[in-house]
Motif scaffolding. Structure first.
Motif, PDB file in Angstrom:
ATOM      1  N   PHE A   1      38.003  30.336  35.458  1.00 59.57           N
ATOM      2  CA  PHE A   1      39.196  29.586  35.853  1.00 59.57           C
ATOM      3  C   PHE A   1      39.175  29.072  37.284  1.00 59.57           C
ATOM      4  CE2 PHE A   1      40.581  32.778  32.675  1.00 59.57           C
ATOM      5  CZ  PHE A   1      40.933  31.892  31.656  1.00 59.57           C
ATOM      6  N   SER A   2      38.049  29.252  37.981  1.00 57.95           N
ATOM      7  CA  SER A   2      37.908  28.825  39.389  1.00 57.95           C
ATOM      8  C   SER A   2      38.887  29.526  40.327  1.00 57.95           C
ATOM      9  CB  SER A   2      38.061  27.308  39.516  1.00 57.95           C
ATOM     10  OG  SER A   2      37.089  26.645  38.748  1.00 57.95           O
ATOM     11  N   TRP A   3      39.242  30.768  40.019  1.00 57.87           N
ATOM     12  CA  TRP A   3      40.127  31.526  40.899  1.00 57.87           C
ATOM     13  C   TRP A   3      39.391  31.902  42.173  1.00 57.87           C
ATOM     14  CZ3 TRP A   3      43.464  35.703  37.997  1.00 57.87           C
ATOM     15  CH2 TRP A   3      44.277  35.063  37.043  1.00 57.87           C
ATOM     16  N   SER A   4      40.151  32.058  43.247  1.00 60.78           N
ATOM     17  CA  SER A   4      39.602  32.581  44.500  1.00 60.78           C
ATOM     18  C   SER A   4      40.367  33.851  44.860  1.00 60.78           C
ATOM     19  CB  SER A   4      39.696  31.540  45.612  1.00 60.78           C
ATOM     20  OG  SER A   4      41.035  31.154  45.815  1.00 60.78           O
ATOM     21  N   PHE A   5      39.772  34.665  45.722  1.00 61.45           N
ATOM     22  CA  PHE A   5      40.302  36.002  46.002  1.00 61.45           C
ATOM     23  C   PHE A   5      40.313  36.304  47.487  1.00 61.45           C
ATOM     24  CE2 PHE A   5      38.531  35.948  41.786  1.00 61.45           C
ATOM     25  CZ  PHE A   5      39.518  36.567  41.032  1.00 61.45           C
ATOM     26  N   THR A   6      41.209  37.210  47.868  1.00 59.80           N
ATOM     27  CA  THR A   6      41.242  37.792  49.203  1.00 59.80           C
ATOM     28  C   THR A   6      41.073  39.293  49.024  1.00 59.80           C
ATOM     29  OG1 THR A   6      42.757  36.080  49.986  1.00 59.80           O
ATOM     30  CG2 THR A   6      42.594  38.101  51.313  1.00 59.80           C
ATOM     31  N   ASP A   7      40.013  39.845  49.595  1.00 62.24           N
ATOM     32  CA  ASP A   7      39.750  41.278  49.458  1.00 62.24           C
ATOM     33  C   ASP A   7      40.526  42.078  50.493  1.00 62.24           C
ATOM     34  OD1 ASP A   7      37.996  40.843  47.363  1.00 62.24           O
ATOM     35  OD2 ASP A   7      36.260  40.673  48.690  1.00 62.24           O
ATOM     36  N   TYR A   8      41.072  43.203  50.030  1.00 58.05           N
ATOM     37  CA  TYR A   8      41.748  44.168  50.890  1.00 58.05           C
ATOM     38  C   TYR A   8      41.055  45.503  50.683  1.00 58.05           C
ATOM     39  CZ  TYR A   8      45.329  40.644  51.476  1.00 58.05           C
ATOM     40  OH  TYR A   8      45.991  39.483  51.787  1.00 58.05           O
ATOM     41  N   GLY A   9      39.958  45.706  51.362  1.00 54.46           N
ATOM     42  CA  GLY A   9      39.148  46.901  51.170  1.00 54.46           C
ATOM     43  C   GLY A   9      38.218  46.724  49.985  1.00 54.46           C
ATOM     44  N   ALA A  10      37.514  47.797  49.664  1.00 60.35           N
ATOM     45  CA  ALA A  10      36.502  47.726  48.598  1.00 60.35           C
ATOM     46  C   ALA A  10      37.111  47.735  47.200  1.00 60.35           C
ATOM     47  CB  ALA A  10      35.535  48.899  48.742  1.00 60.35           C
ATOM     48  N   GLY A  11      38.337  48.229  47.060  1.00 59.42           N
ATOM     49  CA  GLY A  11      38.879  48.424  45.723  1.00 59.42           C
ATOM     50  C   GLY A  11      40.045  47.543  45.339  1.00 59.42           C
ATOM     51  N   TYR A  12      40.385  46.542  46.176  1.00 56.80           N
ATOM     52  CA  TYR A  12      41.543  45.702  45.839  1.00 56.80           C
ATOM     53  C   TYR A  12      41.266  44.265  46.230  1.00 56.80           C
ATOM     54  CZ  TYR A  12      46.307  44.602  44.657  1.00 56.80           C
ATOM     55  OH  TYR A  12      47.411  44.092  44.027  1.00 56.80           O
ATOM     56  N   SER A  13      41.592  43.351  45.340  1.00 59.55           N
ATOM     57  CA  SER A  13      41.383  41.938  45.597  1.00 59.55           C
ATOM     58  C   SER A  13      42.574  41.150  45.065  1.00 59.55           C
ATOM     59  CB  SER A  13      40.096  41.469  44.921  1.00 59.55           C
ATOM     60  OG  SER A  13      39.748  40.190  45.366  1.00 59.55           O
ATOM     61  N   ALA A  14      43.180  40.326  45.925  1.00 61.65           N
ATOM     62  CA  ALA A  14      44.382  39.570  45.570  1.00 61.65           C
ATOM     63  C   ALA A  14      44.032  38.146  45.148  1.00 61.65           C
ATOM     64  CB  ALA A  14      45.340  39.544  46.753  1.00 61.65           C
TER      65      ALA A  14
ATOM     66  N   SER B   1      33.347  46.935  37.349  1.00 63.63           N
ATOM     67  CA  SER B   1      33.436  46.811  38.798  1.00 63.63           C
ATOM     68  C   SER B   1      34.382  45.671  39.139  1.00 63.63           C
ATOM     69  CB  SER B   1      32.055  46.555  39.403  1.00 63.63           C
ATOM     70  OG  SER B   1      31.697  45.197  39.266  1.00 63.63           O
ATOM     71  N   ILE B   2      35.052  45.797  40.267  1.00 63.35           N
ATOM     72  CA  ILE B   2      35.966  44.740  40.696  1.00 63.35           C
ATOM     73  C   ILE B   2      35.197  43.444  40.914  1.00 63.35           C
ATOM     74  CG2 ILE B   2      35.946  45.217  43.172  1.00 63.35           C
ATOM     75  CD1 ILE B   2      39.085  44.813  42.957  1.00 63.35           C
ATOM     76  N   ASP B   3      33.942  43.548  41.324  1.00 62.29           N
ATOM     77  CA  ASP B   3      33.125  42.348  41.524  1.00 62.29           C
ATOM     78  C   ASP B   3      32.908  41.596  40.218  1.00 62.29           C
ATOM     79  OD1 ASP B   3      32.922  42.736  44.264  1.00 62.29           O
ATOM     80  OD2 ASP B   3      31.069  43.905  44.081  1.00 62.29           O
ATOM     81  N   SER B   4      32.711  42.313  39.120  1.00 63.54           N
ATOM     82  CA  SER B   4      32.505  41.632  37.840  1.00 63.54           C
ATOM     83  C   SER B   4      33.791  40.980  37.350  1.00 63.54           C
ATOM     84  CB  SER B   4      31.938  42.594  36.792  1.00 63.54           C
ATOM     85  OG  SER B   4      32.868  43.601  36.469  1.00 63.54           O
ATOM     86  N   VAL B   5      34.931  41.605  37.610  1.00 64.46           N
ATOM     87  CA  VAL B   5      36.213  41.022  37.222  1.00 64.46           C
ATOM     88  C   VAL B   5      36.458  39.750  38.022  1.00 64.46           C
ATOM     89  CG1 VAL B   5      38.710  41.392  37.198  1.00 64.46           C
ATOM     90  CG2 VAL B   5      37.182  43.224  36.471  1.00 64.46           C
TER      91      VAL B   5
ATOM     92  N   ASP C   1      43.326  45.897  40.940  1.00 64.22           N
ATOM     93  CA  ASP C   1      43.212  47.205  41.577  1.00 64.22           C
ATOM     94  C   ASP C   1      42.072  47.968  40.926  1.00 64.22           C
ATOM     95  OD1 ASP C   1      43.505  49.693  42.750  1.00 64.22           O
ATOM     96  OD2 ASP C   1      45.653  49.830  42.361  1.00 64.22           O
ATOM     97  N   GLY C   2      41.007  48.189  41.685  1.00 64.92           N
ATOM     98  CA  GLY C   2      39.845  48.898  41.168  1.00 64.92           C
ATOM     99  C   GLY C   2      39.822  50.369  41.528  1.00 64.92           C
ATOM    100  N   SER C   3      40.914  50.881  42.104  1.00 55.92           N
ATOM    101  CA  SER C   3      40.932  52.283  42.496  1.00 55.92           C
ATOM    102  C   SER C   3      41.062  53.194  41.274  1.00 55.92           C
ATOM    103  CB  SER C   3      42.085  52.554  43.467  1.00 55.92           C
ATOM    104  OG  SER C   3      43.323  52.448  42.792  1.00 55.92           O
ATOM    105  N   PRO C   4      40.554  54.420  41.368  1.00 60.63           N
ATOM    106  CA  PRO C   4      40.668  55.360  40.239  1.00 60.63           C
ATOM    107  C   PRO C   4      42.120  55.672  39.869  1.00 60.63           C
ATOM    108  CG  PRO C   4      39.106  56.167  41.873  1.00 60.63           C
ATOM    109  CD  PRO C   4      39.778  54.966  42.468  1.00 60.63           C
ATOM    110  N   GLU C   5      43.057  55.514  40.824  1.00 66.02           N
ATOM    111  CA  GLU C   5      44.477  55.807  40.570  1.00 66.02           C
ATOM    112  C   GLU C   5      45.212  54.639  39.928  1.00 66.02           C
ATOM    113  OE1 GLU C   5      43.580  55.578  44.119  1.00 66.02           O
ATOM    114  OE2 GLU C   5      42.486  57.424  43.793  1.00 66.02           O
TER     115      GLU C   5
END
Length: 114
Positions: free
Chosen positions: A30-43, A18-22, A53-57
Motif C-alpha cells: 500500500f506504499s505506507w511509510s512509518f516512523t519508528d519509536y524504538g525497536a518494537g513500535y512503528s507508527a 518481526s515488525i520489519d516484515s509487517v 506494536d511488536g512488544s511481547p506485551e
C-alpha cells in the motif's frame, strides 16, 4: 481537531512476525511509510493514525484508541457506564492512557496528551 470520545488511533499487534516484515508488507502492498519509536513500535498515518506494536506485551488483536481531553473524567464516566478498567492510567512517549473493556469484552484504550 481531536474530540473526547472520538476514534483517534488504531494500534495493531506485530508480534506474530518481526515488525520489519509487517512494515515491509504494508510498504509494498500500500506504499505506507512509518516512523519508528524504538525497536518494537512503528507508527503510520494512512487515513487514520496508528501503529504496530511488536512488544511481547502487545494485545493480540487491533486496539481502537479514543481521545480524551480529561483522562480522569473519561475513566470515571466509563466505569459509571459499566466499563471495566483493565489497565490503569500510565505514561507513554506521547502522553498518558488507560485500557478498558466494554460489556461485550472488546478492549479499547483512551489517551490524552497530558
Amino acid at each position: 481537531m481531536r474530540q473526547t470520545g472520538k476514534l483517534d488511533y488504531l494500534e495493531m499487534p506485530a508480534s506474530g512476525g518481526s515488525i520489519d516484515s509487517v512494515k515491509a508488507f504494508y510498504a509494498r502492498a500500500f506504499s505506507w511509510s512509518f516512523t519508528d519509536y524504538g525497536a518494537g513500535y512503528s507508527a503510520f498515518n494512512e487515513g487514520i493514525d496508528g501503529g504496530f506494536d511488536g512488544s511481547p506485551e502487545a494485545i493480540q488483536k487491533p486496539l481502537p484508541v479514543l481521545y480524551s481531553d480529561n483522562l480522569e473524567a473519561t475513566l470515571a464516566t466509563i466505569e459509571e457506564a459499566g466499563g471495566k478498567i483493565v489497565r490503569p492510567i500510565f505514561s507513554f512517549p506521547g502522553g498518558r492512557r488507560f485500557h478498558f473493556t466494554d460489556p461485550a469484552g472488546n478492549e479499547l484504550a483512551v489517551w490524552s496528551e497530558t
